[in-house]
Design a protein around this motif. Sequence first.
Motif, PDB file in Angstrom:
ATOM      1  N   GLY A  95       0.951  -1.102   0.067  1.00  0.00           N
ATOM      2  CA  GLY A  95       0.032   0.053  -0.138  1.00  0.00           C
ATOM      3  C   GLY A  95       0.700   1.242   0.135  1.00  0.00           C
ATOM      4  N   ARG A  96       0.215   2.450  -0.128  1.00  0.00           N
ATOM      5  CA  ARG A  96       0.974   3.725  -0.049  1.00  0.00           C
ATOM      6  C   ARG A  96       1.184   4.119   1.465  1.00  0.00           C
ATOM      7  N   VAL A  97       2.777   3.976   1.578  1.00  0.00           N
ATOM      8  CA  VAL A  97       3.093   4.256   2.963  1.00  0.00           C
ATOM      9  C   VAL A  97       4.285   5.406   2.763  1.00  0.00           C
ATOM     10  N   ARG A  98       4.193   6.318   3.592  1.00  0.00           N
ATOM     11  CA  ARG A  98       5.288   7.344   3.618  1.00  0.00           C
ATOM     12  C   ARG A  98       6.052   6.966   4.989  1.00  0.00           C
ATOM     13  N   MET A  99       7.336   6.999   4.699  1.00  0.00           N
ATOM     14  CA  MET A  99       8.595   6.285   5.787  1.00  0.00           C
ATOM     15  C   MET A  99       9.062   7.924   6.363  1.00  0.00           C
ATOM     16  N   LEU A 100       8.654   8.515   7.234  1.00  0.00           N
ATOM     17  CA  LEU A 100       9.340   9.614   7.794  1.00  0.00           C
ATOM     18  C   LEU A 100      10.279   9.369   9.082  1.00  0.00           C
ATOM     19  N   GLY A 101      11.514   9.007   8.696  1.00  0.00           N
ATOM     20  CA  GLY A 101      12.353   8.605   9.999  1.00  0.00           C
ATOM     21  C   GLY A 101      11.845   7.223  10.222  1.00  0.00           C
ATOM     22  N   LYS A 152     -13.719  19.727  -7.199  1.00  0.00           N
ATOM     23  CA  LYS A 152     -12.130  19.826  -7.426  1.00  0.00           C
ATOM     24  C   LYS A 152     -11.364  18.625  -6.620  1.00  0.00           C
ATOM     25  N   ASP A 153     -11.809  17.985  -5.422  1.00  0.00           N
ATOM     26  CA  ASP A 153     -11.080  17.046  -4.836  1.00  0.00           C
ATOM     27  C   ASP A 153     -11.629  15.752  -5.081  1.00  0.00           C
ATOM     28  N   ASN A 154     -11.762  15.566  -6.305  1.00  0.00           N
ATOM     29  CA  ASN A 154     -12.368  14.202  -6.782  1.00  0.00           C
ATOM     30  C   ASN A 154     -11.162  13.070  -6.884  1.00  0.00           C
ATOM     31  N   MET A 155     -11.244  12.033  -7.375  1.00  0.00           N
ATOM     32  CA  MET A 155     -10.169  11.007  -7.437  1.00  0.00           C
ATOM     33  C   MET A 155      -9.214  11.326  -8.496  1.00  0.00           C
ATOM     34  N   PRO A 156      -9.412  11.870  -9.426  1.00  0.00           N
ATOM     35  CA  PRO A 156      -8.206  12.246 -10.588  1.00  0.00           C
ATOM     36  C   PRO A 156      -7.304  13.266  -9.763  1.00  0.00           C
ATOM     37  N   TRP A 157      -7.986  14.106  -8.959  1.00  0.00           N
ATOM     38  CA  TRP A 157      -6.920  15.187  -8.223  1.00  0.00           C
ATOM     39  C   TRP A 157      -6.278  14.736  -6.992  1.00  0.00           C
ATOM     40  N   GLN A 158      -6.836  13.508  -6.463  1.00  0.00           N
ATOM     41  CA  GLN A 158      -6.235  12.846  -5.250  1.00  0.00           C
ATOM     42  C   GLN A 158      -5.218  11.866  -5.640  1.00  0.00           C
ATOM     43  N   TYR A 159      -5.469  11.076  -6.815  1.00  0.00           N
ATOM     44  CA  TYR A 159      -5.002   9.967  -7.114  1.00  0.00           C
ATOM     45  C   TYR A 159      -3.331  10.018  -6.954  1.00  0.00           C
ATOM     46  N   GLU A 160      -2.631  10.886  -7.239  1.00  0.00           N
ATOM     47  CA  GLU A 160      -1.318  10.620  -7.687  1.00  0.00           C
ATOM     48  C   GLU A 160      -0.517  10.974  -6.348  1.00  0.00           C
ATOM     49  N   TYR A 161      -0.864  10.942  -5.214  1.00  0.00           N
ATOM     50  CA  TYR A 161      -0.071  11.382  -3.962  1.00  0.00           C
ATOM     51  C   TYR A 161      -0.181  10.171  -3.169  1.00  0.00           C
ATOM     52  N   THR A 162       0.564  10.324  -2.242  1.00  0.00           N
ATOM     53  CA  THR A 162       1.084   9.157  -1.494  1.00  0.00           C
ATOM     54  C   THR A 162      -0.104   8.792  -0.556  1.00  0.00           C
ATOM     55  N   ASP A 216       5.386   7.514  -5.875  1.00  0.00           N
ATOM     56  CA  ASP A 216       6.318   6.880  -6.782  1.00  0.00           C
ATOM     57  C   ASP A 216       5.686   5.363  -7.229  1.00  0.00           C
ATOM     58  N   PHE A 217       4.943   5.550  -8.564  1.00  0.00           N
ATOM     59  CA  PHE A 217       4.237   4.529  -9.157  1.00  0.00           C
ATOM     60  C   PHE A 217       5.266   3.151  -9.203  1.00  0.00           C
ATOM     61  N   SER A 218       6.664   3.428  -9.514  1.00  0.00           N
ATOM     62  CA  SER A 218       7.393   2.279  -9.747  1.00  0.00           C
ATOM     63  C   SER A 218       7.370   1.570  -8.722  1.00  0.00           C
ATOM     64  N   LYS A 219       7.108   1.805  -7.461  1.00  0.00           N
ATOM     65  CA  LYS A 219       7.080   1.028  -6.226  1.00  0.00           C
ATOM     66  C   LYS A 219       6.183  -0.183  -6.348  1.00  0.00           C
ATOM     67  N   TYR A 220       5.078   0.168  -7.111  1.00  0.00           N
ATOM     68  CA  TYR A 220       4.045  -1.006  -7.231  1.00  0.00           C
ATOM     69  C   TYR A 220       3.465  -1.078  -8.465  1.00  0.00           C
ATOM     70  N   GLN A 221       3.531  -2.077  -9.348  1.00  0.00           N
ATOM     71  CA  GLN A 221       3.094  -2.192 -10.733  1.00  0.00           C
ATOM     72  C   GLN A 221       1.926  -3.441 -10.751  1.00  0.00           C
ATOM     73  N   THR A 242      -4.678   8.574 -17.305  1.00  0.00           N
ATOM     74  CA  THR A 242      -3.632   8.873 -16.514  1.00  0.00           C
ATOM     75  C   THR A 242      -3.059   7.309 -15.843  1.00  0.00           C
ATOM     76  N   VAL A 243      -4.373   6.692 -15.377  1.00  0.00           N
ATOM     77  CA  VAL A 243      -3.954   5.263 -14.780  1.00  0.00           C
ATOM     78  C   VAL A 243      -3.343   4.594 -15.876  1.00  0.00           C
ATOM     79  N   ARG A 244      -3.590   4.715 -17.125  1.00  0.00           N
ATOM     80  CA  ARG A 244      -2.989   3.740 -18.152  1.00  0.00           C
ATOM     81  C   ARG A 244      -1.425   4.204 -18.210  1.00  0.00           C
ATOM     82  N   SER A 245      -1.184   5.727 -18.145  1.00  0.00           N
ATOM     83  CA  SER A 245       0.148   5.960 -18.277  1.00  0.00           C
ATOM     84  C   SER A 245       1.016   5.584 -17.028  1.00  0.00           C
ATOM     85  N   LYS A 246       0.320   5.079 -15.804  1.00  0.00           N
ATOM     86  CA  LYS A 246       0.975   4.710 -14.752  1.00  0.00           C
ATOM     87  C   LYS A 246       1.400   3.292 -14.977  1.00  0.00           C
ATOM     88  N   TYR A 247       0.379   2.492 -15.605  1.00  0.00           N
ATOM     89  CA  TYR A 247       0.659   1.123 -15.515  1.00  0.00           C
ATOM     90  C   TYR A 247       0.395   0.772 -17.116  1.00  0.00           C
TER      91      TYR A 247
END
Length: 368
Positions: A46-52, A223-233, A243-248, A281-286
Amino acid sequence: MKINFMIVALLGMSLCAKAQTPKVSTTVPVEGTIVKASNPNIQYVGRVRMLGDVASFNFPGTTIQATFTGTSLKMLCRPKTGYFMVTVDNSKPFKVGFNGERDSLVTVAAALPDGKHFVRAMYAIEGLFREPEFKAFVLDEGCKVVPSPALSDRRIEFIGNSITCGYGVESCNAPDPFEDETENHYLTYANILSDSLKAIHTSISRSGIGAYRNYDGPKAGSKDNMPWQYEYTLFNKHDEAWDFSKYQPQLVCINLGTNDLSTPNFDESLYDQSYRKFLATVRSKYPTAKIVLLTGPMLGEKENNIEKKILDKIAKDFKKKGDKEIYRFDFSFQTGDLGYGASWHPSIAQQRKMAGEALPFLKQLMNW
């Protein structure tokens, strides 16, 4: 909420040894060996941000898993992180909650046979307002987390709304409001399908969200629909791009449209346009994934037919332009014969029915 998982202890040689316990920032006393969230032997899906040394996440279905030695296991999380569905070895899944005002240290397993054990903890809810953080596992003194078997190479991404989140799935009363306590992604069609296909999955889902218009939003769109939210951790936190390369994934299932069309004042053409852009957009990522466009079970007949017509046309047009890996699947209407979850969302039985309907289609599609 604190639930202990007990297994009758068996005698055996200890796999633990004296070791210096690392320090971790916490407001509660901790005894035993602390294994920080940043330990490389801990697996995340899943999408995880590791801070420290702290893992942050807020999408339902985010999974933390590890193989550990010893006879017990505790989890240390941020105050009010929320609920996980947990399995230890071959146990039945059980829920643990982190709801205290201070750092929550919860016993996940105790009195295990001394040896190696595997834990899987799936975040069951949407964590947007809780800001969930996993800080550490706590083991018996001198024990450790060791390498686990490799994750399945079958990978799925589910992109969706409250149906995919598991909104109200543990409620048995349709008029009930949303509560974290009755949401459970573990019980959804998405997780059931993933487990049935022996795959791992991510869930990029949020209640009320749409492809162009969130629930009861303006006709011009949200404004805050799925296309707007999708590309963030993290959902609604746009300071870190994912980083979409982390999970294909090899398979992507998109279930968006229920909120766009569920209340009056929607614009069919704007839904169509926004969905097409998002699909691109999804196709461009995968680039090589098979992508399935789903319709859910909650819309009225008129709105459901509109959604089907639009998605059929989108899939057909993408194929005409050379993308042969766009597919369609429709879940059947929920009629109430299987009960309802909160706010008339799918019940546990309905979620199981959905998984049963889609499983043969996806098995054949993926040859899994």
